[in-house]
Design a protein around this motif. Structure first.
Motif, short mmCIF file in Angstrom:
data_model
loop_
_atom_site.label_atom_id
_atom_site.label_comp_id
_atom_site.label_asym_id
_atom_site.label_seq_id
_atom_site.Cartn_x
_atom_site.Cartn_y
_atom_site.Cartn_z
N LEU A 102 0.81 -1.21 0.00
CA LEU A 102 0.00 0.00 0.00
C LEU A 102 0.85 1.27 0.00
CD1 LEU A 102 -2.80 -0.96 2.56
CD2 LEU A 102 -2.91 -1.02 0.06
N GLN A 103 2.15 1.14 -0.09
CA GLN A 103 3.03 2.31 -0.03
C GLN A 103 3.06 3.06 -1.36
OE1 GLN A 103 6.92 1.12 1.33
NE2 GLN A 103 6.17 0.41 3.31
N THR A 104 3.12 4.38 -1.26
CA THR A 104 3.32 5.20 -2.45
C THR A 104 4.79 5.19 -2.83
OG1 THR A 104 3.73 7.23 -1.20
CG2 THR A 104 1.43 6.73 -1.78
N HIS A 105 5.08 5.67 -4.01
CA HIS A 105 6.44 5.74 -4.52
C HIS A 105 7.33 6.56 -3.57
CE1 HIS A 105 9.74 7.05 -7.18
NE2 HIS A 105 9.45 6.01 -7.95
N ASP A 106 6.88 7.75 -3.19
CA ASP A 106 7.71 8.63 -2.35
C ASP A 106 7.87 8.10 -0.94
OD1 ASP A 106 8.08 10.39 -4.43
OD2 ASP A 106 6.40 11.69 -3.86
N TYR A 107 6.82 7.50 -0.40
CA TYR A 107 6.89 6.92 0.94
C TYR A 107 7.89 5.76 0.96
CZ TYR A 107 5.10 4.87 5.34
OH TYR A 107 4.97 4.36 6.62
N ALA A 108 7.79 4.88 -0.03
CA ALA A 108 8.69 3.73 -0.10
C ALA A 108 10.14 4.17 -0.27
CB ALA A 108 8.29 2.81 -1.26
N ARG A 109 10.38 5.20 -1.09
CA ARG A 109 11.74 5.68 -1.28
C ARG A 109 12.35 6.15 0.04
NH1 ARG A 109 14.51 7.48 -5.61
NH2 ARG A 109 12.66 7.61 -6.94
N LEU A 148 -1.57 8.72 3.03
CA LEU A 148 -2.85 8.46 3.67
C LEU A 148 -4.00 8.52 2.66
CD1 LEU A 148 -2.42 10.42 7.03
CD2 LEU A 148 -2.27 7.95 6.66
N GLN A 149 -3.92 9.46 1.74
CA GLN A 149 -4.96 9.54 0.71
C GLN A 149 -4.94 8.29 -0.16
OE1 GLN A 149 -7.43 12.03 0.26
NE2 GLN A 149 -8.16 10.29 -0.96
N HIS A 150 -3.74 7.79 -0.41
CA HIS A 150 -3.61 6.59 -1.24
C HIS A 150 -4.27 5.39 -0.57
CE1 HIS A 150 -1.98 3.69 -4.04
NE2 HIS A 150 -1.40 3.03 -3.05
N LYS A 207 -14.84 3.21 10.51
CA LYS A 207 -14.21 3.98 11.58
C LYS A 207 -12.73 4.21 11.28
CE LYS A 207 -17.34 2.80 15.36
NZ LYS A 207 -17.47 2.21 16.73
N THR A 208 -12.11 3.25 10.59
CA THR A 208 -10.71 3.42 10.20
C THR A 208 -10.58 4.59 9.22
OG1 THR A 208 -10.13 1.09 10.54
CG2 THR A 208 -8.77 2.34 8.98
N ARG A 209 -11.46 4.67 8.25
CA ARG A 209 -11.41 5.78 7.30
C ARG A 209 -11.63 7.12 8.03
NH1 ARG A 209 -13.44 1.84 3.58
NH2 ARG A 209 -15.60 2.11 4.30
N ASN A 210 -12.53 7.13 8.99
CA ASN A 210 -12.75 8.36 9.77
C ASN A 210 -11.50 8.76 10.53
OD1 ASN A 210 -15.41 8.44 8.90
ND2 ASN A 210 -16.23 7.43 10.73
N LEU A 211 -10.82 7.78 11.08
CA LEU A 211 -9.57 8.06 11.81
C LEU A 211 -8.54 8.66 10.86
CD1 LEU A 211 -7.62 7.83 14.24
CD2 LEU A 211 -7.16 5.47 13.52
N ILE A 212 -8.40 8.08 9.68
CA ILE A 212 -7.41 8.56 8.71
C ILE A 212 -7.73 9.98 8.27
CG2 ILE A 212 -6.43 8.19 6.41
CD1 ILE A 212 -6.83 5.18 6.89
#
Length: 282
Positions: free
Chosen positions: A122-129, A190-192, A270-275
């Motif tokens: 679930l990681q984005t390109h920039d997060y993983a880098r 988080l949006q991803h 509830k997880t989406r609300n938390l995010i």
């Protein structure tokens, strides 16, 4: 004869050994029963020698294995003449990473529980880098790029038009709030995962700080379901190197652990609300 069997080939060999041992046979007795040499039995069980579907069914029959679902699950693990995309990275990345990609490719479903970071799929390109940049043993720029492209290619199993792999991720609030790469990268990440959670085959859940201590809170766990429970696999990404677990006792331990982790996790909504709340604070 294979000099370096893959993880899947090793697992098939190990399962053949289990079948033989359940039948109460030594490798010598098995060779006599099958009409082959003892070293052939040893090489099959070590993953060094391939087994055809017909040979595997014959072996199961001679070993008095009546579990048809297990036998067909093992048949599906016999050599595939097509090379997986991960073979492009052999000699470039550790073999354990290639074995992980192969495991994911063939899994019936996947479950991840992470405390300190977003799961790799679930990681984005920039997060993983940024994760690779912070590796304990510093990676060279080329190796970072190899690992980055490899991770992104692994994610393709979630985008397949036909039979995308069902995937459940339980992510601790700590990982959601950690600003890996800065607030902008964190917000995009988080949006991803919010976007990915809208896909029908992906379930996203979270554990809040208010839960406190819970079983398995000190480790990240990855569980791959096989065609039958006996062929499930647990993958642990540890500081001293990854580990693949597949004994009956180990699998039962982590099944129970996932049940207990799931019992304290928020539901998807509830997880989406938390995010969304975390994103507003960035």
């Amino acid at each position: 004869m294979r000099s370096a069997p893959t993880g899947r080939q090793l697992r098939l060999g190990a399962e053949l050994r289990k079948l033989r041992e359940r039948a109460g046979l030594t490798s010598t007795q098995a060779a006599q029963l099958l009409g082959i040499k003892q070293n052939q039995v040893s090489n099959m069980e070590a993953g060094r020698h391939g087994v055809s579907p017909d040979r595997l069914r014959t072996i199961a029959c001679r070993y008095d294995c009546s579990n048809k679902a297990l036998v067909e699950g093992l048949v599906a693990m016999t050599p595939d003449r097509k090379r997986g995309w991960w073979e492009e990275y052999r000699e470039l990345l550790p073999n354990a990473l290639l074995d992980l990609a192969e495991l994911e490719h063939h899994a019936q479903s996947l479950r991840a529980a992470n405390t300190a970071r977003i799961p790799g799929l679930l990681q984005t390109h920039d997060y993983a880098r940024e994760i690779f940049r912070q590796a304990v043993i510093e990676l060279s720029p080329p190796e970072i790029e190899h690992r980055l492209s490899f991770r992104i290619k692994r994610q393709a199993i979630l985008y397949r038009e036909d039979n995308p792999v069902p995937y459940e991720a339980i992510i601790h609030e700590a990982a959601l709030r950690m600003e890996v790469g800065g607030s902008s990268v964190a917000r995009q990440q988080l949006q991803h995962i919010l976007d990915m959670s809208e896909r029908g085959h992906i379930t996203l859940r979270s554990i809040t700080f208010s839960v406190g201590a819970y079983p398995g809170s000190g480790q990240s766990i990855y569980y791959a379901h096989g065609p039958v429970p006996q062929l499930d696999t647990v993958y642990l990404d540890q500081s001293h190197g990854p580990a693949f677990l597949d004994t009956e006792a180990q699998l039962q331990k982590y099944r129970t652990l996932f049940e207990r982790v799931g019992a304290v996790a928020l539901g998807p909504e509830k997880t989406r609300n938390l995010i969304h709340g975390v994103m507003r604070e960035l």
